[in-house]
Design an enzyme around this catalytic site. Structure first.
Site, PDB file in Angstrom:
ATOM      1  N   GLY A 146     -32.424 -37.850 -22.123  1.00  0.00           N
ATOM      2  CA  GLY A 146     -32.363 -38.665 -21.396  1.00  0.00           C
ATOM      3  C   GLY A 146     -32.096 -39.750 -21.189  1.00  0.00           C
TER       4      GLY A 146
ATOM      5  NE  ARG B  43     -25.961 -38.148 -11.560  1.00  0.00           N
ATOM      6  CZ  ARG B  43     -26.095 -39.360 -10.903  1.00  0.00           C
ATOM      7  NH1 ARG B  43     -25.044 -40.553 -11.034  1.00  0.00           N
ATOM      8  NH2 ARG B  43     -26.855 -40.308 -11.463  1.00  0.00           N
TER       9      ARG B  43
ATOM     10  N   PRO C 148     -29.572 -35.541 -25.899  1.00  0.00           N
ATOM     11  CG  PRO C 148     -29.273 -37.656 -26.560  1.00  0.00           C
ATOM     12  CD  PRO C 148     -28.840 -35.825 -27.281  1.00  0.00           C
TER      13      PRO C 148
ATOM     14  CB  CYS D  71     -18.434 -31.170   8.209  1.00  0.00           C
ATOM     15  SG  CYS D  71     -19.681 -31.317  10.152  1.00  0.00           S
ATOM     16  CD  GLU D  72     -23.657 -31.518   5.898  1.00  0.00           C
ATOM     17  OE1 GLU D  72     -24.982 -32.501   6.066  1.00  0.00           O
ATOM     18  OE2 GLU D  72     -24.548 -29.976   5.676  1.00  0.00           O
TER      19      GLU D  72
END
Length: 477
Positions: A259, A333, A295, A378-379
């Protein structure tokens, strides 16, 4: 491309050479993922220096490219895998079972079947279970090997609510039940070796206190578990099992996950890794077990960029829309986490002779214009940034999207029948293809095979399909 960034704690998008990146698109097409393996090694060495006494595992899910796994394994990292497929990749990269942890969440039956088969050949493989149900399912398959328990410490941290795993009910056995679960597993013949938890993804320096509290809880739990495992007279089980548990003693390792965050915004400072390491050791306390960390993002995020070509520039009512050939199918993301990624217009920074011309003016004399950079999906969520100030874009410009080495290609998908992009790696001063670009034929192949059809169709339709495949990654003239 690595000399300037070799010793710095973070590599900014501005550190990449615009002309060299531009050339890669000319050679390999767009969209294109680029990953610098030397930067991956440098990030590993920095982490190894901060945690000299810890076992370091790479969280494969961040970027499972074979070249990445081989690079980190050769540098000294073990591999933490979230699926049977990732374990297969780890083995193919040269890792032995003793260097692999399988840490699945709600593992499908086919995964457990495969893992138990692999364990027969790699008996030093460690399996991490996040529920008593998973332990039961392992026992049903004859597994009694190295077992680690994923616990839920009740505290989470990270860059987004969707990745704060430490307190999410989905992950791990509640910490207050861990002692009984592990003691029972030991009595059933499992080789209990560790406990594991993960606070979340993208933990920053200002979340250090949450990380410290999380690790402290893991330290307390480790001491309780070790005491329970040694106190064989307080548990049920055969005399042989109790004697074996007492001889082994407590846990082999305490895995506090990873993390460790990286700065995505240009004005964010790098993670104070030394402070994180000191806080981790202090919070863990006196534990008769090794510290393990795992990690993922920290090794690969700033080692990668995504290159994409501008195909449309449109003046909308309230913004300028810069349309590119990458989208949320290429880099998810921003759409999924509202994540910020830095963006550069490489073409605007490159002089006509191909050399870098960043010092002449902003964008080689182009006006700075607030832009919304959007993909072809198409969003309405298929947007990389909104109202970002960038040099005015033109069709056929090449944009670079930074910090794309982690959770970029790994989360790419084929929505809208979009083939996934190519990946190239930089190593020993050379660029080489690491993963070819998919074609529409690749996307539709499972359907054709299910129908027993060997090709798309015949005649003109097949010709058009072949042209579509051949045009994948092509740039506008």
């Amino acid at each position: 491309m690595t000399d300037a960034a070799a010793s710095v704690p973070v590599r900014r998008l501005s550190d990449w050479d615009a002309a060299e990146l531009h050339t890669l698109v000319e050679d390999y097409g767009s969209p294109l993922y680029v990953l610098d393996l030397e930067r991956v090694r440098e990030n590993y060495r920095r982490l190894e220096t901060a945690f000299p006494d810890a076992e370091i595992l790479y969280a494969v899910k961040a970027n499972a490219l074979g070249d990445v796994l081989s690079t980190l394994h050769e540098a000294g990292a073990g591999l933490e895998c979230a699926s049977a497929g990732e374990v297969q990749r780890a083995l193919e990269a040269g890792a032995a079972g003793s260097e692999i942890h399988y840490t699945a969440v709600n593992p499908p039956a086919r995964d457990l079947d495969w893992i138990v088969d692999a364990w027969a050949d790699e008996p030093a493989l460690t399996v991490t279970a996040g529920s008593t149900d998973t332990i039961d399912r392992l026992e049903e398959r004859g597994y009694d090997g190295r077992l680690c328990l994923r616990v839920n410490p009740g505290i989470g941290a990270g860059h987004h609510e969707k990745v704060k795993t430490g307190a999410a009910a989905k992950f791990g056995v509640p910490a207050e039940r861990a002692v009984d679960v592990l003691a029972d597993a030991a009595d059933r013949g499992f080789d209990v070796v560790g406990i594991h938890a993960h606070v979340g993804s993208g933990v920053s320096s200002d979340q250090l206190e949450a990380h410290r509290e999380f690790v402290a809880r893991m330290g307390d739990l480790a001491r309780d578990v070790s005491e329970a495992l040694r106190a064989s007279d307080s548990r049920t089980g055969s005399e042989a099992t109790r004697e074996a548990r007492e001889a082994v003693g407590g846990l082999e390792f305490v895995d506090v996950g990873g993390g460790f965050g990286v700065p995505y915004r240009e004005d964010e400072g790098p993670l104070d890794l030394e402070s994180v390491a000191d806080a981790t050791r202090e919070a863990l306390g006196d534990v008769d077990a090794d510290l393990t960390i795992e990690p993922g993002r920290y090794f690969v995020a700033d080692a990668g960029v995504l290159l994409t070509e501008v195909n449309t520039v449109k003046e909308a009512r309230e913004t300028t829309v810069t349309g590119v050939d990458a989208g949320m199918t290429t880099l998810l993301r921003p759409a999924m986490y509202d994540a910020y990624h830095p963006i550069r217009n490489l073409t605007a920074e490159t002089a006509g002779d191909g050399s870098s011309d960043r010092d002449a003016t902003d964008g080689a004399g182009r006006e700075i214009v607030p832009q919304t950079v959007a993909g072809p999906i198409c969003e309405s969520g298929d947007v990389f940034c909104a109202e970002r100030e960038l040099p005015a874009s033109e069709r056929a410009d090449i944009l670079a999207i930074g910090n794309a080495g982690a959770y970029g290609y790994e989360m790419a998908n084929q929505y809208n029948t979009r083939p996934r992009p190519a990946s190239i790696v930089l190593a020993d001063g050379q660029a080489r293809l690491a993963r070819r670009r998919e074609t529409v034929t690749d996307v539709t192949r499972p359907e054709r095979e299910a129908r027993g059809v060997s090709d798309t169709s015949s005649g003109a339709r097949r010709d058009r399909s072949e042209r579509l495949d051949e045009g994948a990654g092509r740039n506008d003239p």
